[in-house]
Design a protein around this motif. Sequence first.
Motif, PDB file in Angstrom:
ATOM      1  N   SER A  57       0.811  -1.219   0.000  1.00  0.00           N
ATOM      2  CA  SER A  57       0.000   0.000   0.000  1.00  0.00           C
ATOM      3  C   SER A  57       0.841   1.264   0.000  1.00  0.00           C
ATOM      4  CB  SER A  57      -0.933  -0.002   1.214  1.00  0.00           C
ATOM      5  OG  SER A  57      -1.801  -1.118   1.183  1.00  0.00           O
ATOM      6  N   TYR A  58       1.931   1.280   0.796  1.00  0.00           N
ATOM      7  CA  TYR A  58       2.636   2.536   1.033  1.00  0.00           C
ATOM      8  C   TYR A  58       4.004   2.619   0.376  1.00  0.00           C
ATOM      9  CZ  TYR A  58      -0.979   2.614   4.595  1.00  0.00           C
ATOM     10  OH  TYR A  58      -2.184   2.567   5.245  1.00  0.00           O
ATOM     11  N   VAL A  59       4.509   1.507  -0.159  1.00  0.00           N
ATOM     12  CA  VAL A  59       5.778   1.545  -0.879  1.00  0.00           C
ATOM     13  C   VAL A  59       5.560   1.251  -2.361  1.00  0.00           C
ATOM     14  CG1 VAL A  59       8.113   0.591  -1.049  1.00  0.00           C
ATOM     15  CG2 VAL A  59       7.041   0.867   1.194  1.00  0.00           C
ATOM     16  N   TYR A  60       4.880   0.167  -2.663  1.00  0.00           N
ATOM     17  CA  TYR A  60       4.694  -0.217  -4.062  1.00  0.00           C
ATOM     18  C   TYR A  60       3.723   0.724  -4.780  1.00  0.00           C
ATOM     19  CZ  TYR A  60       3.639  -3.071  -8.144  1.00  0.00           C
ATOM     20  OH  TYR A  60       3.468  -3.511  -9.427  1.00  0.00           O
ATOM     21  N   GLN A  61       2.528   0.910  -4.216  1.00  0.00           N
ATOM     22  CA  GLN A  61       1.554   1.765  -4.884  1.00  0.00           C
ATOM     23  C   GLN A  61       1.978   3.231  -4.901  1.00  0.00           C
ATOM     24  OE1 GLN A  61      -2.284   1.007  -3.088  1.00  0.00           O
ATOM     25  NE2 GLN A  61      -2.725  -0.635  -4.557  1.00  0.00           N
ATOM     26  N   ASP A  62       2.531   3.710  -3.796  1.00  0.00           N
ATOM     27  CA  ASP A  62       3.024   5.083  -3.793  1.00  0.00           C
ATOM     28  C   ASP A  62       4.220   5.248  -4.732  1.00  0.00           C
ATOM     29  OD1 ASP A  62       1.068   5.635  -2.018  1.00  0.00           O
ATOM     30  OD2 ASP A  62       2.368   5.930  -0.279  1.00  0.00           O
ATOM     31  N   GLY A  63       5.030   4.188  -4.863  1.00  0.00           N
ATOM     32  CA  GLY A  63       6.126   4.238  -5.832  1.00  0.00           C
ATOM     33  C   GLY A  63       5.627   4.317  -7.256  1.00  0.00           C
ATOM     34  N   LEU A  64       4.581   3.560  -7.568  1.00  0.00           N
ATOM     35  CA  LEU A  64       3.980   3.655  -8.904  1.00  0.00           C
ATOM     36  C   LEU A  64       3.396   5.045  -9.144  1.00  0.00           C
ATOM     37  CD1 LEU A  64       2.141   0.221  -9.348  1.00  0.00           C
ATOM     38  CD2 LEU A  64       4.260   0.972 -10.415  1.00  0.00           C
ATOM     39  N   TRP A  65       2.819   5.642  -8.106  1.00  0.00           N
ATOM     40  CA  TRP A  65       2.246   6.974  -8.262  1.00  0.00           C
ATOM     41  C   TRP A  65       3.322   8.031  -8.488  1.00  0.00           C
ATOM     42  CZ3 TRP A  65       2.372  11.220  -4.695  1.00  0.00           C
ATOM     43  CH2 TRP A  65       1.548  12.281  -5.065  1.00  0.00           C
ATOM     44  N   LEU A  66       4.472   7.856  -7.828  1.00  0.00           N
ATOM     45  CA  LEU A  66       5.554   8.820  -7.993  1.00  0.00           C
ATOM     46  C   LEU A  66       6.341   8.602  -9.284  1.00  0.00           C
ATOM     47  CD1 LEU A  66       6.946   8.958  -4.335  1.00  0.00           C
ATOM     48  CD2 LEU A  66       5.601  10.722  -5.509  1.00  0.00           C
ATOM     49  N   LEU A  67       6.596   7.336  -9.628  1.00  0.00           N
ATOM     50  CA  LEU A  67       7.435   7.020 -10.782  1.00  0.00           C
ATOM     51  C   LEU A  67       6.650   6.838 -12.066  1.00  0.00           C
ATOM     52  CD1 LEU A  67       9.814   4.432  -9.066  1.00  0.00           C
ATOM     53  CD2 LEU A  67      10.233   6.871  -9.453  1.00  0.00           C
ATOM     54  N   GLY A  68       5.352   6.713 -11.960  1.00  0.00           N
ATOM     55  CA  GLY A  68       4.556   6.450 -13.153  1.00  0.00           C
ATOM     56  C   GLY A  68       4.065   5.025 -13.156  1.00  0.00           C
ATOM     57  N   GLY A  69       2.928   4.805 -13.776  1.00  0.00           N
ATOM     58  CA  GLY A  69       2.303   3.491 -13.740  1.00  0.00           C
ATOM     59  C   GLY A  69       3.088   2.396 -14.414  1.00  0.00           C
ATOM     60  N   ARG A  70       4.025   2.750 -15.291  1.00  0.00           N
ATOM     61  CA  ARG A  70       4.770   1.720 -16.023  1.00  0.00           C
ATOM     62  C   ARG A  70       6.046   1.277 -15.302  1.00  0.00           C
ATOM     63  NH1 ARG A  70       4.458   3.918 -22.316  1.00  0.00           N
ATOM     64  NH2 ARG A  70       2.155   3.914 -22.454  1.00  0.00           N
ATOM     65  N   ALA A  71       6.445   1.941 -14.266  1.00  0.00           N
ATOM     66  CA  ALA A  71       7.695   1.616 -13.557  1.00  0.00           C
ATOM     67  C   ALA A  71       7.435   0.556 -12.490  1.00  0.00           C
ATOM     68  CB  ALA A  71       8.296   2.870 -12.953  1.00  0.00           C
ATOM     69  N   ARG A  72       6.889  -0.571 -12.916  1.00  0.00           N
ATOM     70  CA  ARG A  72       6.570  -1.630 -11.948  1.00  0.00           C
ATOM     71  C   ARG A  72       7.829  -2.286 -11.398  1.00  0.00           C
ATOM     72  NH1 ARG A  72       1.242  -3.252 -12.354  1.00  0.00           N
ATOM     73  NH2 ARG A  72       1.803  -5.300 -11.526  1.00  0.00           N
ATOM     74  N   GLY A  73       8.829  -2.469 -12.253  1.00  0.00           N
ATOM     75  CA  GLY A  73      10.068  -3.083 -11.780  1.00  0.00           C
ATOM     76  C   GLY A  73      10.785  -2.241 -10.747  1.00  0.00           C
TER      77      GLY A  73
END
Length: 498
Positions: free
Chosen positions: A380-396
């Motif tokens: 919730s707070y690292v992966y999803q917030d990371g996608l929100w900050l880096l963009g939806g395509r930066a899953r890796g």
Amino acid sequence: MEPRAAQLRKREGLRGEQNPFPREDEVSSGSAESPGNTEVPRSPDLVQWTRHMEAVKTQLLAQAQGQLLELLDRAIWEAMQSHPPPGGPPLSTPPDSLSKTWKPSLGKWKVFINRKSLLELMLEFDLLIFSFGQLPLALVTWVPMFLSTLLAPYQALRLWARPRASAAWMLGVGLGCALLAAHTAVLGLLPLHVAVEYQLPPASRCILVFEQVRLLMKSYSFLRESVTGTLRATGGECIRAPSFSSYLYFLFCPTLIYRETYPRTPNVRWNYVAKNFAQALGCVLYACFILGRLCVPVFANMSREPFSTRALMLSIMHATLPGIFLLLLIFFAFLHCWLNAFAEMLRFGDRMFYRDWWNSTSFSNYYRTWNVVVHDWLYSYVYQDGLWLLGGRARGAAMLSVFLVSAMVHEYIFCFVLGFLYPVMLILFFVIGGLLNFMMHDRHTGPVWNVLMWTLLFLGQGIQVSLYCQEWYARQHCPLPQTTFWSLVTPQSWSCHS
């Protein structure tokens, strides 16, 4: 037809011609002639010499066996003198008298002495008492940590929830930030200072560091979930802060995701609570037994021997079994017994603290199902917030950030508990675990992949237990003259061979 007696004499004659070797009774009697014997018999001197040599051989063997048994008796007697039986005087029989009572036999001589079975369950509380030493000090340190978490985040949120049109809003924001800074300092520095200053043992340090991490994660979740509405407020709109009772309940319920309400069960089964606490205590005792029986005898003196790759590999193989036992005990004691006991006392309805991780055929599924409570927070707070900050395509990149945060927290816990930095957990969790997460993904199915996952788990636990135990005893046998930063981060097991 010939008479029967003549036929018998003829057969005896032919048999004598077919058997040119003399019979044993003929040799022993010294007869020189026998019917049908064409070979010259042995002389009486040769027979007498053979008997003499046999007697000498028997005498030498008996003498050598007697001397060996006398040495064995002396060794056993000295061992029994140095380790007398409990409750009785030491053995006073001299070794000479022991050897006189011996009677030669063909089998192995069984010696009975006082000794215990290797895996006998002896409730030796020395390791347990040492691990939980200074427990009252750890509990007293927990009180300001909890009070800081109870008051600072909630009061900061209330200050931020004031209407922005108010002149006192900026002052409230400043006071709220000051409260959070004080809260972070108390949680971050106080347990570390107490652990280092008073040299707390490992189990007491575990209590402080687990509570430190848990309260920080809960504080972040509460602010992260509640501040969203505050930031969206416009003009003179006033935002209602969550109730204090819901925040207090969240600090004790077995989850790291804040919600104002949770599903609740109708009543509390106190017998179920007592059973789970008893099982958790049993797991702690069993963990101490495993460490005392399977780890301490192997690694206590390993640092005093010269380092070799063969000894290292043998120690890792030896540590795989106790390592996987400790992993399963930690899982059952904490993720099942401890969390279910608190969930039952608080009537917390959602009890899915773990899933069937033991059936995983990929490490990505294992990481998701091993500890659902921590995984939900990281997702919730690292992966999803990371996608929100880096963009939806930066899953890796978002997934690598999850592994980095988790590995750093795990390494910090090990460093806090053991009192030294040895980045074994960081390398295993971030480097190797990250690679396995991308290599053994969810597309791999079948029992072969499950066997491979368990094999790698065994090997990883063996590496952790072996290296951390070697470093622990190396620092006991080779104490440093003074404690510096480099002494804390430099492994002593590489150079300590005293």
